[in-house]
Design a protein around this motif. Sequence first.
Motif, mmCIF file in Angstrom:
data_model
loop_
_atom_site.group_PDB
_atom_site.id
_atom_site.type_symbol
_atom_site.label_atom_id
_atom_site.label_comp_id
_atom_site.label_asym_id
_atom_site.label_seq_id
_atom_site.Cartn_x
_atom_site.Cartn_y
_atom_site.Cartn_z
ATOM 1 N N MET A 1 3.908 -4.090 16.485
ATOM 2 C CA MET A 1 3.287 -4.137 15.176
ATOM 3 C C MET A 1 2.593 -2.797 14.876
ATOM 4 O O MET A 1 1.969 -2.200 15.753
ATOM 5 C CB MET A 1 2.265 -5.279 15.153
ATOM 6 N N ALA A 2 2.703 -2.357 13.652
ATOM 7 C CA ALA A 2 2.117 -1.073 13.251
ATOM 8 C C ALA A 2 0.603 -1.094 13.397
ATOM 9 O O ALA A 2 -0.047 -2.075 13.062
ATOM 10 C CB ALA A 2 2.504 -0.760 11.814
ATOM 11 N N ARG A 3 0.064 -0.012 13.906
ATOM 12 C CA ARG A 3 -1.385 0.097 14.079
ATOM 13 C C ARG A 3 -2.024 1.029 13.071
ATOM 14 O O ARG A 3 -3.178 0.872 12.730
ATOM 15 C CB ARG A 3 -1.691 0.580 15.492
ATOM 16 N N THR A 4 -1.266 2.022 12.618
ATOM 17 C CA THR A 4 -1.777 2.936 11.598
ATOM 18 C C THR A 4 -0.698 3.148 10.542
ATOM 19 O O THR A 4 0.477 2.895 10.781
ATOM 20 C CB THR A 4 -2.171 4.315 12.186
ATOM 21 N N ALA A 5 -1.146 3.602 9.386
ATOM 22 C CA ALA A 5 -0.214 3.924 8.301
ATOM 23 C C ALA A 5 -0.782 5.122 7.555
ATOM 24 O O ALA A 5 -1.976 5.432 7.665
ATOM 25 C CB ALA A 5 -0.057 2.738 7.356
ATOM 26 N N ALA A 6 0.070 5.772 6.811
ATOM 27 C CA ALA A 6 -0.362 6.852 5.921
ATOM 28 C C ALA A 6 0.201 6.532 4.545
ATOM 29 O O ALA A 6 1.345 6.079 4.418
ATOM 30 C CB ALA A 6 0.134 8.199 6.405
ATOM 31 N N ALA A 7 -0.627 6.737 3.522
ATOM 32 C CA ALA A 7 -0.191 6.383 2.176
ATOM 33 C C ALA A 7 -0.790 7.319 1.138
ATOM 34 O O ALA A 7 -1.809 7.976 1.370
ATOM 35 C CB ALA A 7 -0.589 4.943 1.862
ATOM 36 N N LEU A 8 -0.125 7.335 -0.013
ATOM 37 C CA LEU A 8 -0.640 7.985 -1.211
ATOM 38 C C LEU A 8 -0.946 6.862 -2.189
ATOM 39 O O LEU A 8 -0.290 5.822 -2.168
ATOM 40 C CB LEU A 8 0.438 8.882 -1.834
ATOM 41 N N HIS A 9 -1.952 7.062 -3.045
ATOM 42 C CA HIS A 9 -2.179 6.051 -4.065
ATOM 43 C C HIS A 9 -2.780 6.673 -5.317
ATOM 44 O O HIS A 9 -3.361 7.751 -5.284
ATOM 45 C CB HIS A 9 -3.042 4.895 -3.540
ATOM 46 N N ILE A 10 -2.576 5.952 -6.413
ATOM 47 C CA ILE A 10 -3.152 6.312 -7.698
ATOM 48 C C ILE A 10 -3.906 5.071 -8.165
ATOM 49 O O ILE A 10 -3.325 3.991 -8.256
ATOM 50 C CB ILE A 10 -2.059 6.690 -8.723
ATOM 51 N N LEU A 11 -5.194 5.211 -8.420
ATOM 52 C CA LEU A 11 -6.031 4.094 -8.854
ATOM 53 C C LEU A 11 -6.310 4.222 -10.341
ATOM 54 O O LEU A 11 -6.791 5.265 -10.801
ATOM 55 C CB LEU A 11 -7.344 4.097 -8.071
ATOM 56 N N VAL A 12 -5.997 3.159 -11.087
ATOM 57 C CA VAL A 12 -6.259 3.125 -12.528
ATOM 58 C C VAL A 12 -6.887 1.779 -12.886
ATOM 59 O O VAL A 12 -6.837 0.830 -12.111
ATOM 60 C CB VAL A 12 -4.976 3.368 -13.358
ATOM 61 N N LYS A 13 -7.469 1.701 -14.083
ATOM 62 C CA LYS A 13 -8.146 0.476 -14.511
ATOM 63 C C LYS A 13 -7.200 -0.574 -15.094
ATOM 64 O O LYS A 13 -7.483 -1.763 -15.047
ATOM 65 C CB LYS A 13 -9.209 0.796 -15.555
ATOM 66 N N HIS A 14 -6.069 -0.137 -15.670
ATOM 67 C CA HIS A 14 -5.215 -1.068 -16.410
ATOM 68 C C HIS A 14 -3.820 -1.201 -15.814
ATOM 69 O O HIS A 14 -3.186 -0.207 -15.457
ATOM 70 C CB HIS A 14 -5.107 -0.623 -17.873
ATOM 71 N N GLN A 15 -3.348 -2.434 -15.759
ATOM 72 C CA GLN A 15 -2.032 -2.729 -15.206
ATOM 73 C C GLN A 15 -0.931 -1.995 -15.964
ATOM 74 O O GLN A 15 0.008 -1.487 -15.347
ATOM 75 C CB GLN A 15 -1.780 -4.235 -15.258
ATOM 76 N N THR A 16 -1.043 -1.910 -17.289
ATOM 77 C CA THR A 16 0.007 -1.262 -18.077
ATOM 78 C C THR A 16 0.163 0.210 -17.702
ATOM 79 O O THR A 16 1.285 0.715 -17.617
ATOM 80 C CB THR A 16 -0.254 -1.387 -19.594
ATOM 81 N N LEU A 17 -0.953 0.896 -17.444
ATOM 82 C CA LEU A 17 -0.878 2.301 -17.027
ATOM 83 C C LEU A 17 -0.235 2.408 -15.651
ATOM 84 O O LEU A 17 0.612 3.272 -15.412
ATOM 85 C CB LEU A 17 -2.263 2.953 -17.029
ATOM 86 N N ALA A 18 -0.608 1.519 -14.741
ATOM 87 C CA ALA A 18 -0.022 1.528 -13.396
ATOM 88 C C ALA A 18 1.489 1.310 -13.466
ATOM 89 O O ALA A 18 2.261 1.996 -12.788
ATOM 90 C CB ALA A 18 -0.678 0.461 -12.524
ATOM 91 N N GLU A 19 1.919 0.375 -14.310
ATOM 92 C CA GLU A 19 3.353 0.112 -14.452
ATOM 93 C C GLU A 19 4.070 1.315 -15.056
ATOM 94 O O GLU A 19 5.190 1.648 -14.655
ATOM 95 C CB GLU A 19 3.571 -1.142 -15.313
ATOM 96 N N ASP A 20 3.423 1.982 -16.011
ATOM 97 C CA ASP A 20 4.000 3.183 -16.611
ATOM 98 C C ASP A 20 4.141 4.298 -15.575
ATOM 99 O O ASP A 20 5.144 5.016 -15.551
ATOM 100 C CB ASP A 20 3.144 3.645 -17.791
ATOM 101 N N ILE A 21 3.150 4.445 -14.720
ATOM 102 C CA ILE A 21 3.201 5.456 -13.655
ATOM 103 C C ILE A 21 4.385 5.182 -12.720
ATOM 104 O O ILE A 21 5.113 6.101 -12.346
ATOM 105 C CB ILE A 21 1.861 5.519 -12.886
ATOM 106 N N ILE A 22 4.605 3.921 -12.377
ATOM 107 C CA ILE A 22 5.746 3.571 -11.515
ATOM 108 C C ILE A 22 7.058 3.936 -12.205
ATOM 109 O O ILE A 22 7.964 4.485 -11.580
ATOM 110 C CB ILE A 22 5.705 2.075 -11.115
#
Length: 92
Positions: A1-22
Amino acid sequence: MARTAAALHILVKHQTLAEDIIKQLNKGAKFDVLAKKHSTCPSGKKGGSLGEFKKGQMVPQFDKVCFTGELITPHLVKTKFGWHVVKVLYRT
């Protein structure tokens, strides 16, 4: 089982903006450019990089995607902080 991970993320307030970013990412937009432009998290200045972290260090919904979600594919995650677009780079 994985013990560590590395990730990038973008945090926004609205779902519509997050979906647009995707949608933009799926059309070839650069993750770091979008993170610097849209993310409300301090990591946005670093292109959204969270570096490497241990299982359990992040809030449960975020942790689940990072340790079970498909690598490199942008994921949409809702947490108490807002909407995250998460790109898991690797797991160890």
